[in-house]
Scaffold this motif. Structure first.
Motif, PDB file in Angstrom:
ATOM      1  N   PHE A 188      36.268  42.923  38.188  1.00 50.44           N
ATOM      2  CA  PHE A 188      35.929  41.553  37.921  1.00 50.44           C
ATOM      3  C   PHE A 188      34.319  41.343  37.535  1.00 50.44           C
ATOM      4  N   SER A 189      33.672  42.660  37.593  1.00 48.18           N
ATOM      5  CA  SER A 189      32.217  42.510  37.080  1.00 48.18           C
ATOM      6  C   SER A 189      31.826  41.828  35.734  1.00 48.18           C
ATOM      7  N   GLN A 190      30.602  41.369  35.827  1.00 49.02           N
ATOM      8  CA  GLN A 190      30.061  40.778  34.693  1.00 49.02           C
ATOM      9  C   GLN A 190      30.060  41.540  33.422  1.00 49.02           C
ATOM     10  N   GLU A 191      29.782  42.831  33.536  1.00 45.60           N
ATOM     11  CA  GLU A 191      29.958  43.922  32.577  1.00 45.60           C
ATOM     12  C   GLU A 191      31.260  44.080  32.029  1.00 45.60           C
ATOM     13  N   ALA A 192      32.304  44.128  32.819  1.00 50.60           N
ATOM     14  CA  ALA A 192      33.612  44.281  32.625  1.00 50.60           C
ATOM     15  C   ALA A 192      34.093  43.013  31.868  1.00 50.60           C
ATOM     16  N   ASN A 193      33.685  41.941  32.127  1.00 50.55           N
ATOM     17  CA  ASN A 193      34.012  40.744  31.564  1.00 50.55           C
ATOM     18  C   ASN A 193      33.468  40.461  30.136  1.00 50.55           C
ATOM     19  N   GLN A 194      32.239  41.054  30.137  1.00 55.31           N
ATOM     20  CA  GLN A 194      31.620  40.827  28.622  1.00 55.31           C
ATOM     21  C   GLN A 194      32.137  41.861  27.691  1.00 55.31           C
ATOM     22  N   GLN A 195      32.672  42.868  28.308  1.00 51.28           N
ATOM     23  CA  GLN A 195      33.435  44.196  27.245  1.00 51.28           C
ATOM     24  C   GLN A 195      34.762  43.685  27.011  1.00 51.28           C
ATOM     25  N   TYR A 196      35.499  43.225  27.858  1.00 52.73           N
ATOM     26  CA  TYR A 196      36.807  42.916  27.734  1.00 52.73           C
ATOM     27  C   TYR A 196      37.355  41.371  27.725  1.00 52.73           C
ATOM     28  N   MET A 197      38.331  40.897  26.903  1.00 53.26           N
ATOM     29  CA  MET A 197      38.801  39.828  27.138  1.00 53.26           C
ATOM     30  C   MET A 197      39.665  39.602  28.364  1.00 53.26           C
ATOM     31  N   SER A 198      40.058  38.651  28.883  1.00 50.33           N
ATOM     32  CA  SER A 198      40.986  38.549  29.751  1.00 50.33           C
ATOM     33  C   SER A 198      41.643  37.156  29.782  1.00 50.33           C
ATOM     34  N   VAL A 199      42.901  37.104  30.340  1.00 52.97           N
ATOM     35  CA  VAL A 199      43.777  36.037  30.575  1.00 52.97           C
ATOM     36  C   VAL A 199      42.782  34.798  31.021  1.00 52.97           C
ATOM     37  N   SER A 200      42.189  35.092  32.159  1.00 48.40           N
ATOM     38  CA  SER A 200      41.485  33.979  32.848  1.00 48.40           C
ATOM     39  C   SER A 200      40.188  33.679  32.110  1.00 48.40           C
ATOM     40  N   GLN A 201      39.575  34.551  31.328  1.00 47.69           N
ATOM     41  CA  GLN A 201      38.434  34.229  30.633  1.00 47.69           C
ATOM     42  C   GLN A 201      38.868  33.548  29.210  1.00 47.69           C
ATOM     43  N   PHE A 202      40.128  34.023  28.558  1.00 44.74           N
ATOM     44  CA  PHE A 202      40.431  33.182  27.664  1.00 44.74           C
ATOM     45  C   PHE A 202      40.634  31.645  27.647  1.00 44.74           C
ATOM     46  N   LYS A 203      41.315  31.583  29.119  1.00 48.01           N
ATOM     47  CA  LYS A 203      41.630  30.286  29.468  1.00 48.01           C
ATOM     48  C   LYS A 203      40.361  29.116  29.884  1.00 48.01           C
ATOM     49  N   ALA A 204      39.430  30.251  30.238  1.00 47.54           N
ATOM     50  CA  ALA A 204      37.949  29.420  30.563  1.00 47.54           C
ATOM     51  C   ALA A 204      37.247  28.886  29.537  1.00 47.54           C
ATOM     52  N   PHE A 205      37.432  29.697  28.230  1.00 49.40           N
ATOM     53  CA  PHE A 205      37.029  29.241  26.771  1.00 49.40           C
ATOM     54  C   PHE A 205      37.774  27.985  26.443  1.00 49.40           C
TER      55      PHE A 205
END
Ligand SMILES: [Zn+2]
Length: 264
Positions: free
Chosen positions: A14-31
């Motif tokens: 769940f780190s910032q670095e992991a979120n920057q490098q990878y898309m995730s379902v929750s990130q996609f929904k956040a956008f």
């Protein structure tokens, strides 16, 4: 040229670095909710307040992950001054028990827990964390908590309409993405996804949901239609849109123009 991606672990998932490098379902929904807020979270400029509802969900999940003791140590705010669990978390215990006491749940919720996978989808690198994966019997399970199973209002194409919590929280996207990333990793084409949901009611309600092939298509289409825009905003090629309603937008708002009251 491909950049090297970090190897994901339970610690950095769940780190910032992991979120920057990878898309995730929750990130996609956040956008899909507010681009400006999603981007500000990725850069670390904005940190979403950890709501009680979110924390109750994490408490519930950590039990099934086998990390509840660690969770309790890391979240002293879930206890009263006397050291007793606050009401919301006693309620979460009820939700946990309501599954643990169910014979069928125990037979279904069998397999690898909280396993991390990565894969490629629409030219983006994705990460997923699967609550329960049973390769032998060909299925995966995601646990959800929800207020209740009543239909909820959403705004769809400019009109208010009532939908199930599955549509409200866009769970078809998750089911579709998980199935595809798991296909890439396991080679199994017809893995079946289930959601086991428990309500926050007293006593809690519970349900097992299955999905039809067209449900996976609906979910995947929602990704297909929006991923290009999301990646362009994420990569700084397009300016993020502000929703002007979320906590981030309110906190960063400037009184830079006057509105007529009918615009509200
Ligand atoms: Zn916003």
């Amino acid at each position: 040229m491909e950049a090297t991606l970090i190897k994901l672990t339970d610690e950095n998932y769940f780190s910032q670095e992991a979120n920057q490098q990878y898309m995730s379902v929750s990130q996609f929904k956040a956008f899909g909710g507010c681009e400006a807020a999603a981007l500000a979270s990725l850069s670390g400029e904005w940190k979403e307040e950890e709501s009680t509802a979110l924390l109750v969900g994490s408490y519930f999940h950590s039990h099934f992950e086998g990390t509840l003791d660690k969770f309790k140590k890391e979240h002293p705010q879930i206890f009263t001054a006397k050291g007793e669990l606050k009401a919301n978390y006693r309620q979460a215990n009820e939700m946990i028990n309501c599954l643990e006491m169910d014979e069928n749940f125990k037979q279904i919720y069998v397999g690898e827990k909280e396993k991390i996978f990565t894969g490629k989808l629409f030219d983006a690198d994705w990460k997923i964390k699967v609550d329960c994966l049973n390769v032998k019997d060909g299925y995966f399970v995601d646990l959800k908590t929800t207020r209740d199973f009543e239909k909820q209002w959403i705004e769809k194409e400019g009109r208010n309409t009532k939908v199930s919590f599955v549509e409200k929280w866009k769970y078809l996207i998750q089911i579709a993405v998980y199935k595809e990333i798991l296909r890439q990793n396991t080679g199994i084409n017809d893995l079946e996804g289930f959601i086991i949901a428990v309500t926050k009611q007293d006593p809690p309600d519970k349900i097992i949901l299955y999905f039809k092939p067209e449900d996976y298509e609906i979910g995947m289409n929602q990704v297909r239609e929006n991923i290009e825009r999301v990646m362009q905003v994420k990569n700084g090629l397009e300016k993020p849109m502000r929703c002007e309603r979320c906590a981030y937008c309110r906190a960063t708002k400037k009184l830079d123009r006057a509105f007529h009251y009918t615009e509200l």
